[in-house]
Design an enzyme around this catalytic site. Structure first.
Site, mmCIF file in Angstrom:
data_model
loop_
_atom_site.group_PDB
_atom_site.id
_atom_site.type_symbol
_atom_site.label_atom_id
_atom_site.label_comp_id
_atom_site.label_asym_id
_atom_site.label_seq_id
_atom_site.Cartn_x
_atom_site.Cartn_y
_atom_site.Cartn_z
ATOM 1 N N LEU A 145 -5.183 5.106 6.742
ATOM 2 C CA LEU A 145 -3.866 4.551 7.040
ATOM 3 C C LEU A 145 -3.190 3.938 5.821
ATOM 4 O O LEU A 145 -2.248 3.161 5.961
ATOM 5 C CB LEU A 145 -4.001 3.480 8.134
ATOM 6 C CG LEU A 145 -4.420 3.990 9.511
ATOM 7 C CD1 LEU A 145 -4.684 2.831 10.454
ATOM 8 C CD2 LEU A 145 -3.354 4.920 10.097
ATOM 9 N N ASN A 158 -1.110 4.984 3.497
ATOM 10 C CA ASN A 158 0.344 5.161 3.362
ATOM 11 C C ASN A 158 1.094 4.317 4.392
ATOM 12 O O ASN A 158 2.115 3.694 4.072
ATOM 13 C CB ASN A 158 0.731 6.639 3.501
ATOM 14 C CG ASN A 158 0.497 7.412 2.214
ATOM 15 O OD1 ASN A 158 0.561 6.851 1.129
ATOM 16 N ND2 ASN A 158 0.215 8.693 2.337
ATOM 17 N N TYR A 159 0.592 4.296 5.619
ATOM 18 C CA TYR A 159 1.200 3.459 6.664
ATOM 19 C C TYR A 159 1.150 1.990 6.246
ATOM 20 O O TYR A 159 2.149 1.264 6.346
ATOM 21 C CB TYR A 159 0.466 3.685 7.985
ATOM 22 C CG TYR A 159 0.923 2.789 9.107
ATOM 23 C CD1 TYR A 159 2.196 2.915 9.659
ATOM 24 C CD2 TYR A 159 0.081 1.821 9.633
ATOM 25 C CE1 TYR A 159 2.610 2.093 10.690
ATOM 26 C CE2 TYR A 159 0.481 0.989 10.664
ATOM 27 C CZ TYR A 159 1.757 1.132 11.184
ATOM 28 O OH TYR A 159 2.157 0.302 12.204
ATOM 29 N N ASN A 160 0.007 1.563 5.762
ATOM 30 C CA ASN A 160 -0.122 0.168 5.341
ATOM 31 C C ASN A 160 0.817 -0.188 4.197
ATOM 32 O O ASN A 160 1.360 -1.286 4.158
ATOM 33 C CB ASN A 160 -1.572 -0.130 4.943
ATOM 34 C CG ASN A 160 -2.434 -0.457 6.146
ATOM 35 O OD1 ASN A 160 -2.024 -1.196 7.023
ATOM 36 N ND2 ASN A 160 -3.622 0.111 6.195
ATOM 37 N N LYS A 197 4.285 -0.662 5.701
ATOM 38 C CA LYS A 197 4.370 -1.933 6.438
ATOM 39 C C LYS A 197 4.270 -3.124 5.479
ATOM 40 O O LYS A 197 4.924 -4.144 5.673
ATOM 41 C CB LYS A 197 3.280 -2.015 7.512
ATOM 42 C CG LYS A 197 3.371 -0.952 8.603
ATOM 43 C CD LYS A 197 4.714 -0.932 9.325
ATOM 44 C CE LYS A 197 4.853 -1.987 10.396
ATOM 45 N NZ LYS A 197 6.139 -1.858 11.141
#
Lengths: 211, 211
Positions: free
Chosen positions: A123, A125-127, A130
């Protein structure tokens, strides 16, 4: 209170709209889809396109007094939606002088040291998306923010009990997350707080009161 | 001066290393590849992995007195390299108390209103990554930054003449961009400046002196 939910048709947003109405609020339900209507007198769909300009987004915030940002691209468009879309909504909120901003984020989004843990490993890239959205909200706006950071979300009924400021990952029923979002709106003690959470042992209102 | 070039094997970085040496500097040439050696006594390859922690990155900055960030993923890994990688290098620089930081960015990266122009239309994700990296450097660090924002880069010899603070897009020979980066290091007038540029009519040193 009149509140705007950005991402109102999403996995969390759809439950959040219902729960806000149950709690006596009027909801502007923001989605990128047009021409939706609600059977509830307390819900009005509004067109919020995260690819539009902050000025265009601001126009459809009407007289909302608080904003929930619960939109996400599910990894498909992280830069445009999860990061820049979120920041555009913050800019629009500032333009409209809507101070209260409640952000649904993700556990440890502000703590890069923890991104190597197995459950977060895929995760990154998601982190990152965010991380920079949360960071902007804290450091580059003067909004009265609350940032809620649950771990994995599960489609399960809520227990009404959570743990906060966790340093280990754990599961979250969507209902618990939604209840925590709604109660954050009602508890000024959550302002300027970043709250990691999971399902747990403390009634939500107590957990927030004792942050 | 001893300087670190992050992205030393890239399209701009490889020329930048040579030009810095020509101008009398010693270059730590940072790339993610290991075990490279240079034929020049004034170049030392160092391992800079933008996926590593800021602490690990800082360790390989040695006694550099200034940093150029000219790395990029060519659109393949924008969140991890162009955005978070850049910010990690800033954090490492602050950790090492290396104040001078010269960033190669992209024209109008800080001006979202211009991203709909035809020549930028397919570059929105790239612009978002550069936007948040530039913004971090300006607002979330205390580094002595210069941010250089050329438009399209061309593999052509430089004219030594540029236009700065442009509000229209135009081409840039890589040699002109490299010369402007090197001269930025030498001209304190470029500190805390964001400089849009293209090939143009003014000798580089004059353009920078009159910013």
């Amino acid at each position: 209170m009149k509140v705007l939910v950005v991402g109102a048709n999403g996995r969390v947003g759809s439950h959040l709209v219902d729960k806000l109405v149950e709690n006596g609020h009027f909801v502007y339900a923001g989605t990128r889809r047009d021409n939706l209507t609600s059977s509830s007198n307390n819900v009005r769909y509004v067109h919020i396109d995260l690819l539009a300009s902050p000025e265009a987004i601001a126009e459809n915030m009407y007289d909302a007094e608080a904003i929930f940002f619960v939109a996400g691209s599910k990894g498909k468009d992280l830069l445009k939606i999860d990061l820049n879309g979120a920041v555009k909504v913050m800019r629009a909120a500032e333009h409209k002088k809507i101070k209260r901003f409640i952000m649904l984020s993700s556990v440890f989004a502000l703590n890069q040291d923890k991104w190597n843990q197995s459950f977060l490993k895929d995760l990154t890239n998601y982190n990152i998306a965010k991380h920079f959205a949360d960071h902007w909200l804290i450091n580059n706006t003067k909004l009265d923010y609350t940032i809620l950071q649950p771990g994995v979300l599960k489609e399960e009924p809520g227990s009404g009990k959570i743990d906060v400021n966790i340093d280990y990952p754990s599961e979250n029923s969507i209902e618990n997350v939604v209840d925590t979002l709604v109660q954050s709106l009602q508890d000024p003690n959550t302002i300027e707080k970043v709250i990691t959470m999971s399902d747990g042992k403390t009634p939500i209102s107590d957990a927030l009161r004792n942050l």
